[in-house]
Design a protein around this motif. Structure first.
Motif, PDB file in Angstrom:
ATOM      1  N   ALA A   1       0.815  -1.211   0.000  1.00  0.00           N
ATOM      2  CA  ALA A   1       0.000   0.000   0.000  1.00  0.00           C
ATOM      3  C   ALA A   1       0.851   1.263   0.000  1.00  0.00           C
ATOM      4  N   LEU A   2       2.017   1.206   0.644  1.00  0.00           N
ATOM      5  CA  LEU A   2       2.896   2.370   0.723  1.00  0.00           C
ATOM      6  C   LEU A   2       3.823   2.488  -0.489  1.00  0.00           C
ATOM      7  N   HIS A   3       3.846   1.476  -1.334  1.00  0.00           N
ATOM      8  CA  HIS A   3       4.728   1.459  -2.519  1.00  0.00           C
ATOM      9  C   HIS A   3       6.191   1.613  -2.116  1.00  0.00           C
ATOM     10  N   ILE A   4       6.617   0.793  -1.174  1.00  0.00           N
ATOM     11  CA  ILE A   4       8.003   0.854  -0.720  1.00  0.00           C
ATOM     12  C   ILE A   4       8.717  -0.458  -1.017  1.00  0.00           C
ATOM     13  N   ASP A   5      10.018  -0.358  -1.117  1.00  0.00           N
ATOM     14  CA  ASP A   5      10.878  -1.497  -1.426  1.00  0.00           C
ATOM     15  C   ASP A   5      11.494  -2.007  -0.122  1.00  0.00           C
ATOM     16  N   LEU A   6      11.126  -3.184   0.300  1.00  0.00           N
ATOM     17  CA  LEU A   6      11.619  -3.729   1.567  1.00  0.00           C
ATOM     18  C   LEU A   6      13.073  -4.170   1.514  1.00  0.00           C
ATOM     19  N   ASP A   7      13.679  -4.139   0.334  1.00  0.00           N
ATOM     20  CA  ASP A   7      15.112  -4.400   0.236  1.00  0.00           C
ATOM     21  C   ASP A   7      15.935  -3.132   0.444  1.00  0.00           C
ATOM     22  N   ARG A   8      15.242  -1.996   0.600  1.00  0.00           N
ATOM     23  CA  ARG A   8      15.930  -0.713   0.776  1.00  0.00           C
ATOM     24  C   ARG A   8      15.367   0.028   1.998  1.00  0.00           C
ATOM     25  N   VAL A   9      15.508  -0.592   3.156  1.00  0.00           N
ATOM     26  CA  VAL A   9      15.013  -0.010   4.409  1.00  0.00           C
ATOM     27  C   VAL A   9      16.192   0.495   5.230  1.00  0.00           C
ATOM     28  N   THR A  10      16.146   1.757   5.601  1.00  0.00           N
ATOM     29  CA  THR A  10      17.154   2.350   6.483  1.00  0.00           C
ATOM     30  C   THR A  10      16.483   2.763   7.783  1.00  0.00           C
ATOM     31  N   LEU A  11      17.144   2.477   8.874  1.00  0.00           N
ATOM     32  CA  LEU A  11      16.648   2.842  10.204  1.00  0.00           C
ATOM     33  C   LEU A  11      17.563   3.912  10.773  1.00  0.00           C
ATOM     34  N   THR A  12      16.986   5.042  11.181  1.00  0.00           N
ATOM     35  CA  THR A  12      17.794   6.152  11.662  1.00  0.00           C
ATOM     36  C   THR A  12      17.177   6.756  12.918  1.00  0.00           C
ATOM     37  N   GLY A  13      18.016   7.433  13.709  1.00  0.00           N
ATOM     38  CA  GLY A  13      17.520   8.083  14.922  1.00  0.00           C
ATOM     39  C   GLY A  13      18.575   8.974  15.515  1.00  0.00           C
TER      40      GLY A  13
END
Length: 405
Positions: A223-235
């Motif tokens: 639904a979000l049209h995102i690629d789960l092979d390109r996930v970055t986690l930041t904080g």
């Protein structure tokens, strides 16, 4: 000398001193740690407002030169000398910050650095949703949709975790930066998590919430049209610690099934001023030791003597697994809240284990060194982070895309 001339001279001198003296003191406070509590203030002002210190010193110099040409006084000469010294110091600091940006691939617009807008201002998410309800408490996330991405083309996703000492802050604290990343092709998801209270430490809850948000993202990827092979986690700060913990555990643990069936693999982790060594931080003798201890007491429940097993469980140095994603750590070189040795030790351990961890220190900078949106440090951080993510295959795939501001 008439009264009018005297008043004019006094007024010019007063304005010049008011402009140049605070600038000089702030610069010295950041460069030379003489007055501890003033140093904390200076380490926040210098990286965020160096351009303004330079501009004010220039104006004071011009006033001093004008006053000396009109009235020929030692006081005017003293202003000129002080202003020149301030300009020299500011130039040195600015060039040092620009050098750090340049060697790390960032190009800085020093005129834009005069803008006073903060990173939390001037941007709104495209939508907000509840992603979890642990114990009946709604946990929200904000979604910033990417610009320039063709319809139905999956975009990379950047999941942001806010800071605030584990007990305050919100998902909107970095809204302007989040919009910048969305404008450059990322879907940005900024999350809230359970905040610590005096009656509820969250050392074993907050990371779970971040994992839950990751699982929610995976469950809603189509639904979000995102690629789960390109996930970055930041904080940042506390959020940086949670991002590292959740990112390193993503392949090792599963979350509450109500959040989603699985946590996606994390391609990269980016942390600004993370708390790495919680025990060392408790005993760190910086100026903000008491403040840091109050944060840790809320978050963990007490001191390392009271809860040694809790402190050991969240020590990030123990989360160095072979599967860890590439990690970028950005910190102030003079952070009064966190021990610089902890970050250096973490990087040494990681590299010895064959893990990829890159650490960049910004000089003359404390804990909150990028709160102004177009400061030299924040311009540099945005570009460095974006390029790091792209270099590790988790960035946008848009033709002609650049990250210079």
């Amino acid at each position: 000398m008439s009264m009018a001339i005297r008043l004019c001279r006094t007024g010019m001198m007063t304005i010049a001193w008011i402009m140049v003296l605070p600038c000089l003191l702030i610069l010295l406070g950041a460069i030379v740690p003489i007055v501890p509590w003033f140093r904390i203030y200076a380490l926040g002002v210098v990286p965020n407002h160096t351009s303004w210190l330079f501009l004010w010193a220039i104006v004071a110099l011009l006033i001093g030169l004008l006053a000396n040409s009109l009235f020929k006084s030692r006081a005017a000469i003293a202003i000129v000398v002080t202003a020149v010294a301030t300009i020299a110091l500011t130039t040195w600091v600015m060039l040092h910050l620009l050098y750090i940006a340049q060697v790390n691939g960032a190009r800085i617009n020093v005129v834009k650095a005069l803008e006073l807008r903060e990173v939390r201002d001037g941007a709104r998410p495209d939508e907000s949703r509840v992603y979890s309800r642990p114990g009946g408490e709604d946990l929200w996330l904000d979604i910033y949709h990417p610009a320039g991405t063709p319809a139905n083309t999956p975009s990379p996703v950047l999941i942001a975790v806010h800071g605030g000492g584990f007990f305050q802050g919100s998902r909107s604290s970095g809204a302007a930066n989040q919009r910048w990343f969305a404008d450059h092709g990322w879907t940005v998801i900024s999350i809230d998590y359970r905040l610590a209270r005096d009656d509820r430490p969250t050392w074993n809850l907050a990371t779970r919430d971040v994992q839950c948000a990751l699982a929610w993202t995976a469950a809603n990827a189509t639904a979000l049209h995102i690629d789960l092979d390109r996930v970055t986690l930041t904080g940042g700060s506390a959020g940086g610690s949670l991002a590292m913990a959740a990112g390193y555990l993503a392949d090792a643990k599963r979350t509450d099934p109500e959040c989603g069936p699985a946590i996606p693999h994390i391609a990269a982790v980016v942390a600004k001023a993370p708390l790495i060594d919680v025990i060392g931080s408790w005993y760190y003798t910086g100026e903000l030791r008491d403040e840091q201890r109050s944060y840790l007491t809320r978050y963990i429940g007490g001191s390392p003597r009271d809860y040694p097993e809790r402190y050991a469980a969240i020590d990030l140095r123990k989360f160095q697994f072979p599967s860890n994603p590439p990690t970028l750590i950005l910190s102030g070189a003079s952070d009064p809240l966190l021990s610089p040795e902890a970050g250096a030790d973490f990087v040494r351990r990681a590299k010895a284990g064959g893990l990829e961890v890159r650490r960049i220190l910004f000089p003359y900078s404390g804990h909150d060194f990028n709160t102004t949106y177009n400061s030299i440090t924040n311009q540099a951080m945005r570009q460095i982070i974006a390029q790091f993510i792209v270099d590790h295959g988790a960035g946008p795939k848009l033709p002609g895309l650049t990250f210079t501001d």
